[in-house]
Design a protein around this motif. Structure first.
Motif, short mmCIF file in Angstrom:
data_model
loop_
_atom_site.label_atom_id
_atom_site.label_comp_id
_atom_site.label_asym_id
_atom_site.label_seq_id
_atom_site.Cartn_x
_atom_site.Cartn_y
_atom_site.Cartn_z
N ILE A 5 0.86 -1.19 0.00
CA ILE A 5 0.00 0.00 0.00
C ILE A 5 0.89 1.23 0.00
O ILE A 5 1.75 1.37 0.88
CB ILE A 5 -0.90 0.02 1.27
N ASP A 6 0.70 2.09 -0.97
CA ASP A 6 1.49 3.34 -1.00
C ASP A 6 0.70 4.34 -1.83
O ASP A 6 0.12 4.00 -2.87
CB ASP A 6 2.87 3.10 -1.64
N ALA A 12 4.24 1.09 -4.65
CA ALA A 12 3.51 -0.12 -4.26
C ALA A 12 3.72 -1.22 -5.28
O ALA A 12 3.92 -2.38 -4.93
CB ALA A 12 2.02 0.21 -4.10
N LYS A 13 3.69 -0.85 -6.56
CA LYS A 13 3.86 -1.87 -7.61
C LYS A 13 5.27 -2.45 -7.59
O LYS A 13 5.47 -3.64 -7.81
CB LYS A 13 3.54 -1.27 -8.99
N ALA A 14 6.25 -1.61 -7.31
CA ALA A 14 7.63 -2.11 -7.24
C ALA A 14 7.77 -3.14 -6.13
O ALA A 14 8.44 -4.17 -6.29
CB ALA A 14 8.60 -0.94 -7.03
N VAL A 15 7.11 -2.88 -5.00
CA VAL A 15 7.13 -3.85 -3.90
C VAL A 15 6.41 -5.13 -4.33
O VAL A 15 6.85 -6.25 -4.06
CB VAL A 15 6.49 -3.25 -2.62
N ALA A 16 5.28 -4.94 -5.02
CA ALA A 16 4.48 -6.10 -5.44
C ALA A 16 5.27 -7.00 -6.39
O ALA A 16 5.21 -8.23 -6.28
CB ALA A 16 3.20 -5.63 -6.10
N VAL A 17 6.04 -6.39 -7.28
CA VAL A 17 6.83 -7.17 -8.24
C VAL A 17 7.83 -8.06 -7.50
O VAL A 17 8.05 -9.21 -7.86
CB VAL A 17 7.56 -6.23 -9.23
N ARG A 18 8.39 -7.52 -6.43
CA ARG A 18 9.44 -8.26 -5.71
C ARG A 18 8.87 -9.27 -4.72
O ARG A 18 9.55 -10.21 -4.33
CB ARG A 18 10.37 -7.29 -4.99
N THR A 19 7.61 -9.08 -4.31
CA THR A 19 7.09 -9.93 -3.22
C THR A 19 5.85 -10.72 -3.60
O THR A 19 5.42 -11.59 -2.84
CB THR A 19 6.72 -9.04 -2.01
N GLY A 20 5.23 -10.38 -4.73
CA GLY A 20 3.97 -11.04 -5.08
C GLY A 20 2.78 -10.47 -4.33
O GLY A 20 1.69 -11.05 -4.34
N ALA A 21 2.96 -9.31 -3.70
CA ALA A 21 1.87 -8.70 -2.93
C ALA A 21 0.78 -8.17 -3.85
O ALA A 21 1.04 -7.83 -5.01
CB ALA A 21 2.42 -7.56 -2.07
N PHE A 24 -2.75 -2.17 -3.13
CA PHE A 24 -3.94 -1.40 -2.73
C PHE A 24 -3.60 0.08 -2.81
O PHE A 24 -2.45 0.47 -2.59
CB PHE A 24 -4.35 -1.74 -1.30
N GLU A 25 -4.64 0.88 -3.07
CA GLU A 25 -4.38 2.32 -3.19
C GLU A 25 -4.36 3.00 -1.83
O GLU A 25 -3.66 3.99 -1.63
CB GLU A 25 -5.44 2.97 -4.09
N THR A 26 -5.16 2.49 -0.90
CA THR A 26 -5.20 3.12 0.43
C THR A 26 -5.16 2.03 1.50
O THR A 26 -5.50 0.86 1.25
CB THR A 26 -6.50 3.93 0.62
N LEU A 27 -4.80 2.47 2.70
CA LEU A 27 -4.78 1.54 3.83
C LEU A 27 -6.18 1.01 4.11
O LEU A 27 -6.37 -0.18 4.38
CB LEU A 27 -4.21 2.25 5.07
N ASP A 28 -7.19 1.88 4.01
CA ASP A 28 -8.57 1.45 4.26
C ASP A 28 -8.96 0.32 3.32
O ASP A 28 -9.59 -0.66 3.73
CB ASP A 28 -9.55 2.63 4.10
N GLN A 29 -8.59 0.45 2.04
CA GLN A 29 -8.92 -0.63 1.09
C GLN A 29 -8.21 -1.92 1.47
O GLN A 29 -8.79 -3.01 1.42
CB GLN A 29 -8.51 -0.22 -0.33
N GLY A 30 -6.96 -1.79 1.86
CA GLY A 30 -6.20 -2.98 2.24
C GLY A 30 -6.81 -3.65 3.47
O GLY A 30 -6.99 -4.86 3.51
#
Ligand SMILES: NC(=O)c1ccc[n+]([C@@H]2O[C@H](COP(=O)([O-])OP(=O)(O)OC[C@H]3O[C@@H](n4cnc5c(N)ncnc54)[C@H](O)[C@@H]3O)[C@@H](O)[C@H]2O)c1
Length: 304
Positions: A5-6, A12-21, A24-30
Protein backbone atom coordinates in the motif's frame (compact mmCIF):
# COMPACT_ATOMS: atom_id res chain seq x y z
CA UNK A 1 -1.54 -13.05 1.06
CA UNK A 2 0.37 -9.81 1.44
CA UNK A 3 -0.55 -6.32 0.36
CA UNK A 4 1.56 -3.37 -0.76
CA UNK A 5 0.00 0.00 0.00
CA UNK A 6 1.49 3.34 -1.00
CA UNK A 7 0.01 6.63 -2.07
CA UNK A 8 2.65 6.46 -4.80
CA UNK A 9 1.35 3.51 -6.80
CA UNK A 10 4.70 3.06 -8.58
CA UNK A 11 6.25 2.34 -5.17
CA UNK A 12 3.51 -0.12 -4.26
CA UNK A 13 3.86 -1.87 -7.61
CA UNK A 14 7.63 -2.11 -7.24
CA UNK A 15 7.13 -3.85 -3.90
CA UNK A 16 4.48 -6.10 -5.44
CA UNK A 17 6.83 -7.17 -8.24
CA UNK A 18 9.44 -8.26 -5.71
CA UNK A 19 7.09 -9.93 -3.22
CA UNK A 20 3.97 -11.04 -5.08
CA UNK A 21 1.87 -8.70 -2.93
CA UNK A 22 -1.53 -7.41 -3.98
CA UNK A 23 -1.47 -3.64 -4.58
CA UNK A 24 -3.94 -1.40 -2.73
CA UNK A 25 -4.38 2.32 -3.19
CA UNK A 26 -5.20 3.12 0.43
CA UNK A 27 -4.78 1.54 3.83
CA UNK A 28 -8.57 1.45 4.26
CA UNK A 29 -8.92 -0.63 1.09
CA UNK A 30 -6.20 -2.98 2.24
CA UNK A 31 -7.74 -3.38 5.70
CA UNK A 32 -11.19 -3.97 4.19
CA UNK A 33 -9.81 -6.77 2.01
CA UNK A 34 -9.23 -8.99 5.05
CA UNK A 35 -6.30 -10.62 3.28
CA UNK A 36 -3.57 -10.01 5.88
CA UNK A 37 -3.14 -10.13 9.68
CA UNK A 38 -0.27 -7.72 10.32
CA UNK A 39 0.66 -4.26 9.07
CA UNK A 40 4.14 -2.74 8.80
CA UNK A 41 3.74 1.04 9.07
CA UNK A 42 6.72 2.57 7.23
CA UNK A 43 5.39 6.08 6.75
CA UNK A 44 6.53 9.66 7.36
CA UNK A 45 6.29 10.47 11.06
CA UNK A 46 3.17 12.67 10.95
CA UNK A 47 1.20 9.78 9.40
CA UNK A 48 2.13 7.15 12.01
CA UNK A 49 -0.75 7.83 14.38
CA UNK A 50 -3.71 7.58 11.99
CA UNK A 51 -2.37 4.57 10.11
CA UNK A 52 -1.45 2.64 13.25
CA UNK A 53 -4.74 3.30 15.02
CA UNK A 54 -6.67 2.34 11.87
CA UNK A 55 -4.72 -0.92 11.69
CA UNK A 56 -5.39 -1.72 15.37
CA UNK A 57 -9.08 -0.87 14.96
CA UNK A 58 -9.16 -3.43 12.13
CA UNK A 59 -7.68 -6.08 14.45
CA UNK A 60 -4.21 -6.11 12.90
CA UNK A 61 -0.86 -6.75 14.56
CA UNK A 62 1.36 -3.72 13.94
CA UNK A 63 5.05 -3.11 13.40
CA UNK A 64 5.62 0.66 13.39
CA UNK A 65 8.89 2.31 12.40
CA UNK A 66 10.48 4.67 14.90
CA UNK A 67 9.67 7.20 16.25
CA UNK A 68 6.27 5.97 17.43
CA UNK A 69 4.95 9.48 16.65
CA UNK A 70 6.31 13.04 16.72
CA UNK A 71 4.65 13.92 20.05
CA UNK A 72 4.24 12.18 23.40
CA UNK A 73 0.46 12.76 23.28
CA UNK A 74 0.22 10.98 19.93
CA UNK A 75 2.27 8.11 21.37
CA UNK A 76 -0.22 7.83 24.26
CA UNK A 77 -3.14 7.62 21.83
CA UNK A 78 -1.35 4.90 19.84
CA UNK A 79 -0.54 2.95 23.00
CA UNK A 80 -4.20 3.19 24.09
CA UNK A 81 -5.34 1.83 20.73
CA UNK A 82 -2.79 -1.00 20.95
CA UNK A 83 -3.97 -1.88 24.42
CA UNK A 84 -7.64 -1.90 23.33
CA UNK A 85 -6.84 -4.07 20.30
CA UNK A 86 -4.84 -6.61 22.29
CA UNK A 87 -2.68 -7.37 19.26
CA UNK A 88 1.11 -7.45 18.92
CA UNK A 89 2.62 -3.98 18.80
CA UNK A 90 6.32 -3.55 18.10
CA UNK A 91 8.07 -0.25 17.40
CA UNK A 92 11.03 -0.60 15.06
CA UNK A 93 14.44 0.47 16.34
CA UNK A 94 16.98 -1.58 14.47
CA UNK A 95 19.83 -0.28 16.66
CA UNK A 96 18.44 -2.67 19.27
CA UNK A 97 19.52 -5.48 16.93
CA UNK A 98 22.82 -4.13 15.55
CA UNK A 99 25.31 -6.95 16.15
CA UNK A 100 28.01 -4.42 17.09
CA UNK A 101 25.74 -2.89 19.72
CA UNK A 102 24.87 -6.24 21.29
CA UNK A 103 28.55 -7.27 21.15
CA UNK A 104 29.49 -4.10 23.03
CA UNK A 105 26.81 -4.93 25.60
CA UNK A 106 28.27 -8.40 26.02
CA UNK A 107 31.79 -6.98 26.44
CA UNK A 108 30.53 -4.53 29.06
CA UNK A 109 28.77 -7.34 30.92
CA UNK A 110 32.02 -9.35 30.88
CA UNK A 111 33.90 -6.40 32.38
CA UNK A 112 36.16 -5.99 29.32
CA UNK A 113 36.81 -2.31 30.16
CA UNK A 114 35.85 -2.21 33.84
CA UNK A 115 33.15 0.25 34.85
CA UNK A 116 31.89 2.74 32.27
CA UNK A 117 33.26 6.24 32.85
CA UNK A 118 31.73 7.98 29.82
CA UNK A 119 30.59 7.36 26.23
CA UNK A 120 30.94 9.42 23.07
CA UNK A 121 28.23 8.89 20.41
CA UNK A 122 28.90 10.46 17.01
CA UNK A 123 26.76 10.40 13.87
CA UNK A 124 27.85 12.48 10.89
CA UNK A 125 27.05 11.32 7.38
CA UNK A 126 26.68 13.48 4.26
CA UNK A 127 23.23 14.10 2.76
CA UNK A 128 21.76 10.97 1.11
CA UNK A 129 19.43 11.56 -1.83
CA UNK A 130 17.09 8.69 -0.87
CA UNK A 131 16.31 10.41 2.41
CA UNK A 132 16.34 14.08 1.42
CA UNK A 133 15.24 14.37 -2.20
CA UNK A 134 12.23 13.31 -4.28
CA UNK A 135 8.70 14.66 -4.65
CA UNK A 136 7.91 15.22 -1.00
CA UNK A 137 10.98 15.28 1.18
CA UNK A 138 8.99 15.15 4.43
CA UNK A 139 12.20 14.99 6.50
CA UNK A 140 12.84 18.63 5.61
CA UNK A 141 9.52 19.67 7.17
CA UNK A 142 9.49 20.17 10.91
CA UNK A 143 5.71 19.66 10.94
CA UNK A 144 6.01 16.29 9.21
CA UNK A 145 9.16 14.93 10.86
CA UNK A 146 8.50 16.41 14.30
CA UNK A 147 11.97 17.96 14.39
CA UNK A 148 15.26 17.28 12.68
CA UNK A 149 18.12 14.84 13.07
CA UNK A 150 17.71 14.21 16.80
CA UNK A 151 14.21 12.78 16.44
CA UNK A 152 15.10 10.82 13.29
CA UNK A 153 18.56 9.23 12.87
CA UNK A 154 19.46 10.29 16.41
CA UNK A 155 17.21 7.57 17.84
CA UNK A 156 19.62 4.92 16.53
CA UNK A 157 22.37 6.46 18.66
CA UNK A 158 20.22 7.07 21.74
CA UNK A 159 18.90 3.50 21.91
CA UNK A 160 22.38 1.94 22.38
CA UNK A 161 23.20 4.53 25.05
CA UNK A 162 20.01 3.62 26.92
CA UNK A 163 20.73 -0.11 26.62
CA UNK A 164 24.29 0.30 27.93
CA UNK A 165 23.82 3.02 30.54
CA UNK A 166 20.27 2.64 31.85
CA UNK A 167 17.45 5.12 31.46
CA UNK A 168 18.14 8.60 30.12
CA UNK A 169 17.35 11.10 32.85
CA UNK A 170 18.29 14.61 31.68
CA UNK A 171 19.98 16.40 28.78
CA UNK A 172 21.56 19.72 27.93
CA UNK A 173 21.86 20.51 24.23
CA UNK A 174 22.58 23.02 21.51
CA UNK A 175 21.17 22.73 18.01
CA UNK A 176 22.04 24.29 14.67
CA UNK A 177 21.00 24.22 11.02
CA UNK A 178 24.10 23.62 8.87
CA UNK A 179 21.83 21.94 6.26
CA UNK A 180 19.59 24.94 5.54
CA UNK A 181 16.88 23.08 3.59
CA UNK A 182 15.95 21.17 6.75
CA UNK A 183 13.54 23.21 8.89
CA UNK A 184 14.35 21.25 12.00
CA UNK A 185 17.85 20.99 13.45
CA UNK A 186 20.54 19.43 11.24
CA UNK A 187 23.00 19.49 14.10
CA UNK A 188 22.55 18.61 17.75
CA UNK A 189 25.29 18.41 20.35
CA UNK A 190 24.12 17.18 23.72
CA UNK A 191 25.27 15.84 27.04
CA UNK A 192 23.05 13.06 28.33
CA UNK A 193 22.92 11.95 31.97
CA UNK A 194 21.70 8.41 32.62
CA UNK A 195 20.25 6.79 35.73
CA UNK A 196 23.66 5.21 36.37
CA UNK A 197 24.95 8.83 36.65
CA UNK A 198 27.18 8.27 33.60
CA UNK A 199 27.21 11.27 31.27
CA UNK A 200 27.56 10.60 27.52
CA UNK A 201 28.07 13.03 24.67
CA UNK A 202 25.62 12.72 21.78
CA UNK A 203 26.35 14.43 18.46
CA UNK A 204 24.33 14.15 15.27
CA UNK A 205 25.35 16.31 12.30
CA UNK A 206 23.96 16.53 8.78
CA UNK A 207 26.56 18.59 6.90
CA UNK A 208 25.64 20.28 3.63
CA UNK A 209 28.61 18.86 1.72
CA UNK A 210 29.86 15.39 0.80
CA UNK A 211 33.07 15.25 2.84
CA UNK A 212 33.28 13.47 6.17
CA UNK A 213 35.88 11.56 8.15
CA UNK A 214 35.26 7.93 9.09
CA UNK A 215 35.59 8.46 12.83
CA UNK A 216 34.17 5.93 15.33
CA UNK A 217 30.44 6.09 15.94
CA UNK A 218 30.75 5.03 19.59
CA UNK A 219 33.66 5.23 22.00
CA UNK A 220 32.98 3.72 25.42
CA UNK A 221 35.58 4.66 28.01
CA UNK A 222 35.87 2.44 31.07
CA UNK A 223 38.06 2.29 34.15
CA UNK A 224 40.43 -0.23 32.51
CA UNK A 225 40.07 0.36 28.77
CA UNK A 226 37.90 1.41 25.84
CA UNK A 227 35.49 -0.20 23.39
CA UNK A 228 35.33 1.49 20.01
CA UNK A 229 32.65 0.86 17.37
CA UNK A 230 34.03 2.03 14.06
CA UNK A 231 31.95 3.40 11.20
CA UNK A 232 31.10 0.19 9.34
CA UNK A 233 30.64 -1.80 12.52
CA UNK A 234 34.03 -3.22 13.50
CA UNK A 235 34.37 -3.45 17.28
CA UNK A 236 37.79 -3.01 18.90
CA UNK A 237 38.73 -3.36 22.54
CA UNK A 238 41.63 -1.33 23.88
CA UNK A 239 42.63 -2.98 27.15
CA UNK A 240 46.34 -2.12 27.16
CA UNK A 241 47.44 -5.41 25.58
CA UNK A 242 47.82 -4.00 22.04
CA UNK A 243 48.15 -0.30 21.15
CA UNK A 244 46.10 -0.95 17.99
CA UNK A 245 43.31 -2.58 19.96
CA UNK A 246 41.95 -6.10 19.59
CA UNK A 247 39.16 -6.72 17.07
CA UNK A 248 36.28 -8.30 18.99
CA UNK A 249 33.88 -8.63 16.06
CA UNK A 250 32.16 -7.02 13.12
CA UNK A 251 28.68 -5.54 12.92
CA UNK A 252 26.16 -5.60 10.13
CA UNK A 253 23.67 -2.83 9.50
CA UNK A 254 21.49 -5.00 7.25
CA UNK A 255 21.50 -7.96 9.64
CA UNK A 256 19.86 -5.72 12.22
CA UNK A 257 16.75 -5.50 10.01
CA UNK A 258 16.67 -9.26 9.50
CA UNK A 259 16.77 -9.84 13.25
CA UNK A 260 14.29 -7.04 13.95
CA UNK A 261 11.65 -8.47 11.60
CA UNK A 262 12.34 -12.00 12.87
CA UNK A 263 11.47 -10.68 16.33
CA UNK A 264 8.17 -9.26 15.06
CA UNK A 265 7.37 -12.53 13.28
CA UNK A 266 8.12 -14.50 16.44
CA UNK A 267 5.86 -12.19 18.43
CA UNK A 268 2.95 -12.64 16.00
CA UNK A 269 3.34 -16.34 15.27
CA UNK A 270 4.76 -17.71 18.52
CA UNK A 271 3.84 -15.13 21.17
CA UNK A 272 7.51 -14.38 21.97
CA UNK A 273 7.81 -10.91 23.52
CA UNK A 274 10.21 -8.56 21.66
CA UNK A 275 13.29 -7.43 23.59
CA UNK A 276 11.68 -4.16 24.69
CA UNK A 277 8.13 -2.89 25.04
CA UNK A 278 6.51 -0.20 22.88
CA UNK A 279 6.41 2.01 25.99
CA UNK A 280 10.20 1.78 26.23
CA UNK A 281 10.55 3.04 22.66
CA UNK A 282 9.03 6.39 23.62
CA UNK A 283 12.31 7.10 25.46
CA UNK A 284 14.23 8.16 22.34
CA UNK A 285 11.44 10.55 21.38
CA UNK A 286 11.38 11.99 24.89
CA UNK A 287 15.15 12.40 24.75
CA UNK A 288 14.99 14.31 21.47
CA UNK A 289 12.14 16.52 22.71
CA UNK A 290 14.11 17.30 25.89
CA UNK A 291 17.07 18.32 23.70
CA UNK A 292 14.79 20.72 21.82
CA UNK A 293 13.58 22.22 25.11
CA UNK A 294 17.17 22.52 26.33
CA UNK A 295 18.31 24.28 23.15
CA UNK A 296 15.62 26.89 23.89
CA UNK A 297 16.08 27.17 27.66
CA UNK A 298 19.91 26.74 27.65
CA UNK A 299 19.39 24.57 30.75
CA UNK A 300 19.50 20.89 31.68
CA UNK A 301 16.04 19.49 30.92
CA UNK A 302 14.43 16.38 32.42
CA UNK A 303 13.51 13.70 29.91
CA UNK A 304 10.51 12.20 31.76
N1 LIG B 1 15.46 2.01 10.97
C1 LIG B 1 16.04 2.75 10.05
O1 LIG B 1 17.24 2.67 9.86
C2 LIG B 1 15.18 3.68 9.23
C3 LIG B 1 15.70 4.17 8.03
C4 LIG B 1 14.88 5.00 7.26
C5 LIG B 1 13.61 5.33 7.70
N2 LIG B 1 13.18 4.86 8.90
C6 LIG B 1 11.80 5.21 9.36
O2 LIG B 1 10.89 4.64 8.43
C7 LIG B 1 9.76 5.51 8.25
C8 LIG B 1 9.64 5.87 6.78
O3 LIG B 1 10.82 6.54 6.38
P1 LIG B 1 11.36 6.42 4.87
O4 LIG B 1 12.73 6.98 4.83
O5 LIG B 1 11.16 5.03 4.39
O6 LIG B 1 10.35 7.41 4.13
P2 LIG B 1 10.11 7.47 2.55
O7 LIG B 1 9.65 8.86 2.27
O8 LIG B 1 11.26 6.90 1.81
O9 LIG B 1 8.89 6.44 2.35
C9 LIG B 1 7.61 6.73 2.83
C10 LIG B 1 6.60 6.13 1.86
O10 LIG B 1 5.30 6.45 2.36
C11 LIG B 1 4.49 6.74 1.23
N3 LIG B 1 3.35 7.53 1.67
C12 LIG B 1 3.34 8.84 2.00
N4 LIG B 1 2.09 9.20 2.37
C13 LIG B 1 1.32 8.09 2.30
C14 LIG B 1 -0.06 7.82 2.57
N5 LIG B 1 -0.88 8.76 3.01
N6 LIG B 1 -0.52 6.56 2.37
C15 LIG B 1 0.31 5.61 1.93
N7 LIG B 1 1.61 5.80 1.65
C16 LIG B 1 2.11 7.03 1.84
C17 LIG B 1 5.40 7.48 0.28
O11 LIG B 1 4.90 7.47 -1.06
C18 LIG B 1 6.71 6.69 0.44
O12 LIG B 1 6.79 5.62 -0.49
C19 LIG B 1 10.01 6.68 9.18
O13 LIG B 1 9.36 6.44 10.39
C20 LIG B 1 11.52 6.69 9.36
O14 LIG B 1 11.92 7.31 10.56
C21 LIG B 1 13.92 4.02 9.65
Amino acid sequence: MTGAIDIDQACAKAVAVRTGAQVFETLDQGLASGTFDAVLVLLPHHLHEDATIAAFNAGQHVFLEKPMAPTVDACSRILDAASRAGRVFMVGENAQYWPEITLAQQLLNEGAIGDVVTVRAWHCLPPMSEFLEGNAPWRLSRAHAGGGVAIDAGSHWLRPLRRWLGELVEVVAVTGRPYPAMEGESMVRALCRFETDVVASFDVVLPPGPGFAPVPVFQITGTTGEIVIELGGRVRVYDGSDPGGVVAGHGSYLQSFVDQFAAFEAAVLDGVQPAVSPEYSVGELRGALAMYRSAESRMWEPVW
